[in-house]
Design an enzyme around this catalytic site. Structure first.
Site, PDB file in Angstrom:
ATOM      1  N   THR B  15      21.337  -3.973  38.546  1.00  0.00           N
ATOM      2  CA  THR B  15      21.732  -2.638  38.089  1.00  0.00           C
ATOM      3  C   THR B  15      21.463  -2.413  36.597  1.00  0.00           C
ATOM      4  OG1 THR B  15      23.986  -3.421  37.754  1.00  0.00           O
ATOM      5  CG2 THR B  15      23.509  -2.370  39.866  1.00  0.00           C
ATOM      6  N   GLY B  16      21.103  -3.466  35.879  1.00  0.00           N
ATOM      7  CA  GLY B  16      20.790  -3.296  34.451  1.00  0.00           C
ATOM      8  C   GLY B  16      19.467  -2.570  34.277  1.00  0.00           C
ATOM      9  N   GLN B  18      16.596  -3.510  32.757  1.00  0.00           N
ATOM     10  CA  GLN B  18      15.417  -4.299  33.098  1.00  0.00           C
ATOM     11  C   GLN B  18      15.418  -4.664  34.589  1.00  0.00           C
ATOM     12  OE1 GLN B  18      12.950  -4.536  31.239  1.00  0.00           O
ATOM     13  NE2 GLN B  18      13.765  -4.083  29.216  1.00  0.00           N
ATOM     14  N   LYS B  41      29.838  -3.992  41.090  1.00  0.00           N
ATOM     15  CA  LYS B  41      29.359  -2.866  41.906  1.00  0.00           C
ATOM     16  C   LYS B  41      29.087  -3.277  43.357  1.00  0.00           C
ATOM     17  CE  LYS B  41      27.531  -0.376  37.976  1.00  0.00           C
ATOM     18  NZ  LYS B  41      26.356  -0.001  37.198  1.00  0.00           N
ATOM     19  N   THR B  95      15.646 -15.230  31.622  1.00  0.00           N
ATOM     20  CA  THR B  95      16.380 -15.059  30.366  1.00  0.00           C
ATOM     21  C   THR B  95      15.958 -16.019  29.261  1.00  0.00           C
ATOM     22  OG1 THR B  95      18.222 -14.544  31.825  1.00  0.00           O
ATOM     23  CG2 THR B  95      18.731 -14.782  29.481  1.00  0.00           C
ATOM     24  N   GLU B  96      15.769 -15.443  28.057  1.00  0.00           N
ATOM     25  CA  GLU B  96      15.514 -16.250  26.863  1.00  0.00           C
ATOM     26  C   GLU B  96      16.857 -16.499  26.173  1.00  0.00           C
ATOM     27  OE1 GLU B  96      12.832 -14.333  24.134  1.00  0.00           O
ATOM     28  OE2 GLU B  96      12.532 -16.160  22.958  1.00  0.00           O
ATOM     29  N   GLU B 210       1.145 -25.080  24.973  1.00  0.00           N
ATOM     30  CA  GLU B 210       1.549 -24.748  23.602  1.00  0.00           C
ATOM     31  C   GLU B 210       1.951 -26.043  22.917  1.00  0.00           C
ATOM     32  OE1 GLU B 210       4.023 -20.787  24.894  1.00  0.00           O
ATOM     33  OE2 GLU B 210       4.987 -22.179  23.524  1.00  0.00           O
ATOM     34  N   HIS B 247      13.877 -32.347  17.029  1.00  0.00           N
ATOM     35  CA  HIS B 247      13.921 -33.744  16.605  1.00  0.00           C
ATOM     36  C   HIS B 247      13.797 -34.667  17.827  1.00  0.00           C
ATOM     37  CE1 HIS B 247      14.938 -37.138  14.098  1.00  0.00           C
ATOM     38  NE2 HIS B 247      16.029 -37.405  14.788  1.00  0.00           N
TER      39      HIS B 247
END
Lengths: 374, 296
Positions: B15-16, B18, B41, B95-96, B210, B247
């Site tokens: 429902t958000g 995004q 909801k 999610t980040e 990366e 580290h």
């Protein structure tokens, strides 16, 4: 987020781990006074969020308040690991029988907490791993269950005068610090066994997970702020990740991977990137401050705007740039390349509002920017 | 970790803003979205779909194969545990900024329950022409066209660029697997490479890596044993050292984690490592020609 030693040790003390008595001093006078109050031999230690302070000459053993003053005079104002020393920690000296290494950290290979223990404390962990790997105990923990103290104790090394149960207890307390602070790493090196059989944390390295900071605001307040340039600080305040570099081709892209890649391609094609700046993730609405910041760097002679929208909608990012465009009035040429979510709308905006034609291929946009920066 | 059109997908946090936007994009593209979750909801309908109070309630009304989480960072652990306890076997965590210790917790629970987790901090999965789960521009035909190249990427935006380059050069994509940019993730580069190797529609594999961590080095250990040609681009050769590098990885593993280390590990395993994403299609084409010659 890194913590300096003096900020990390109270976290240990609050969990019942012994630490030396001590006090922070910002001037030679304060250091002298601190040594006087401690009475007896002391140690004066530079406080910076960096390792290898001893090797850099930032740690001094002193026998009197006068020596403490002289040591502080020398250490304050030194630069260690890129950090100016603005304070020292003055602590009582301990009579050490043995030095251990203990740490709890996030381990990516086991995907859980890892406890590490070595009887070769005092040297740093890279050295321990290289020179004494056989003495390094690696103890993975199921984060849902925590440390089983009996299992741990059975695997711990025997140390003269210190019971395994005592060491296991200290490690358990260290683990609680780690869990209750959203730590990435809590490292005590050395953990000193003293003549009277106590275990005392002589140093502490503490790194907090940046993603835990918001829910641990009270603890995080004691952390050392990252050293940032003026522009970097301005970007951070706006919620943008910006790193200033010494090149001339500005970069404005979305997502860490794409931003790094844009820098790589600039370098590959003979240019030098002026910055890292990404407005991906939740920050994709920040096109306006992003353009302002990237162009506020006086070294920038051209700019690549490289968007590959996935979550971040390219039309929203371009909209933000257009909002800033008239106020900023870019004095350098800007080269766009735009693909992904919202592409058609974004390309139309750039064409209609700026009269510019986005490049179909990133390499062509970058090549044009590198040439323009020459 | 490849998603198929027959799989039934639940959207936690539907429902958000995004959740709503992407649930509709996914459904329009062909993903079988069965509904969503929002504890506040339960019983409502949203974008024409049922809303349950929990994944466990949703599961009672019908099988859920995949759950995708549009949930704020500090709510991710509980939402994921809800899905795992419900018996969902594939979780996609977009999610980040999920605290790493929360990620470790939910990954331990998932491992015990035999559930696979993608992420946290992933852009998701795309099976072009079929369905997608997450927030990738699957519906953009300049970026995603069905084909025979499998792509695994830590970054969503860079993965998008790589797929775009492949499609621009006339290739198509069999599956895109975004594994996520966090230090500790459920599906690693190695896991994703294995699923692409097993996938019968995939003929060649692109590994988009990366700097940081050891995911590419670990994958290189496996690449020697796979049957399909592989090409790689590693982002970060021009990045300054020491900023935002952890580290923990460096401690025990010495030099592993740098660009040079990743490139060396992959090249030694027979992977073509290219200096820019635009060089990927040609390298793939060359490898595929080589593979055809070998089989003759």
């Amino acid at each position: 987020m890194n913590f300096e030693e003096h900020a990390a040790k109270p976290l240990l003390a609050a969990a019942g781990i012994a630490t030396p008595r001590g006090q922070v001093a910002r001037t030679p006078d304060e250091a002298s006074l601190a040594a006087q109050m401690l009475g007896g031999p002391a140690v004066v230690k530079a406080q910076v969020p960096a390792g290898k302070r001893g090797k850099a000459g930032g740690i001094a053993l002193v026998a009197s308040p006068e020596e403490a003053r002289a040591a502080a005079e020398r250490i304050l104002g030194m630069e260690i690991g890129g950090h100016a020393v603005e304070k020292v920690l003055v602590e009582e000296q301990m009579v050490i029988v043995h030095e251990l290494y203990v740490a709890v950290l996030n381990d990516s290979s086991t995907k859980g907490p890892l406890v590490m223990v070595s009887t070769a404390g005092g040297m740093d962990i890279e050295e321990i791993a290289a020179r004494r790997p056989e003495g390094l105990l690696r103890f993975p923990v199921d984060i849902r269950k925590g440390i089983d103290e009996a299992t741990l104790a059975a695997r711990l090394p025997e140390i003269d005068g210190v019971g395994r149960a005592h060491l296991a207890d200290v490690i358990q307390r260290l683990y609680h610090v780690y869990r209750n602070t959203d730590a990435e790493l809590v490292e005590v090196n050395p953990l000193a066994a003293t003549k009277d059989g106590r275990l005392v944390a002589l140093d502490c390295k503490f790194i907090m997970d940046d993603s835990g900071v918001k829910r641990r605001a009270e603890i995080a307040a004691a952390g050392a702020p990252e050293r940032l340039t003026e522009l970097e600080a301005r970007a951070q305040a706006q919620g943008l990740r910006y790193i200033e570099l010494d090149g001339t081709v500005g970069v404005l892209a979305n997502g860490a991977g794409l931003t790094m890649t844009t820098m790589d391609v600039i370098a590959h094609l003979g240019g030098r990137p002026a910055n890292f700046l990404e407005i991906g993730g939740e920050a994709y609405t920040l096109g306006k401050p992003a353009l302002e910041i990237v162009l506020a760097n006086p070294r920038v002679r051209s700019l690549v705007v490289n968007f590959c929208g996935a979550f971040a909608r390219t039309d929203v990012m371009v909209g933000g740039i257009l909002d800033a465009w008239d106020a900023v009035k870019p004095a350098v040429p800007v080269f766009f390349t735009i693909h992904g979510t919202g592409e058609d709308e974004a390309v139309a905006l750039v064409r209609e509002r700026l009269g510019l034609e986005p490049y179909e291929r990133m390499d062509d946009a970058v090549r044009a920017a590198v040439e323009a920066a020459r | 970790m490849i998603v198929r059109a027959h799989e039934r997908v639940l959207v936690q946090g539907i429902t958000g803003r995004q959740g709503t936007f992407w649930a509709e994009r996914m459904r329009d593209y062909g993903t079988r979205i069965v509904g969503g979750v929002n504890p506040a909801k339960a019983g409502a309908r949203h974008v024409g779909l049922p809303v349950w109070g929990s994944a466990q309630e949703a599961m009672r009304d019908g099988r859920i194969d995949v759950s995708v989480l549009f949930i704020p960072p500090y709510g991710v652990k509980d939402a994921a545990l809800d899905a795992i306890e419900a018996g969902v076997k594939k979780l996609v965590i977009l999610t980040e900024h999920v605290p790493v210790q929360d990620a470790m917790w939910l990954l331990a629970a998932a491992r015990e329950a035999g559930a696979q987790v993608l992420g946290p901090n992933t852009a998701g999965l795309v099976t072009p022409g079929e369905c997608f789960v997450g927030f990738m521009p699957a519906f953009n035909e300049r970026v995603f066209r069905p084909g025979r190249i499998g792509v695994v990427s830590r970054s969503g935006s860079l993965g998008t660029l790589v797929c775009l380059n492949l499609v621009q050069a006339g290739h198509g994509i069999s599956a895109f697997i975004g594994i996520g940019g966090d230090p500790i993730i459920g599906t690693t580069t190695r896991d994703a490479v294995r699923s692409l190797d097993e996938d019968t529609r995939t003929e060649a594999i692109v590994i988009v890596g990366e700097i940081g961590g050891v995911l590419e080095e670990e994958a290189a250990e496996d690449v020697r044993t796979i049957s399909k040609p592989a090409v790689s681009f590693i982002a970060g050769a021009a990045s300054p050292p020491g900023r935002k590098m952890g580290h923990a990885g460096a401690i025990v593993l010495g030099e592993r984690g740098s660009y040079a280390s990743k490139r060396k590990a992959l090249e030694e395993a027979g992977v073509a490592v290219v200096p820019t994403p635009s060089a990927i299609p040609a390298a793939i084409a060359a490898r595929l020609r080589g593979a055809v010659q070998e089989t003759r």
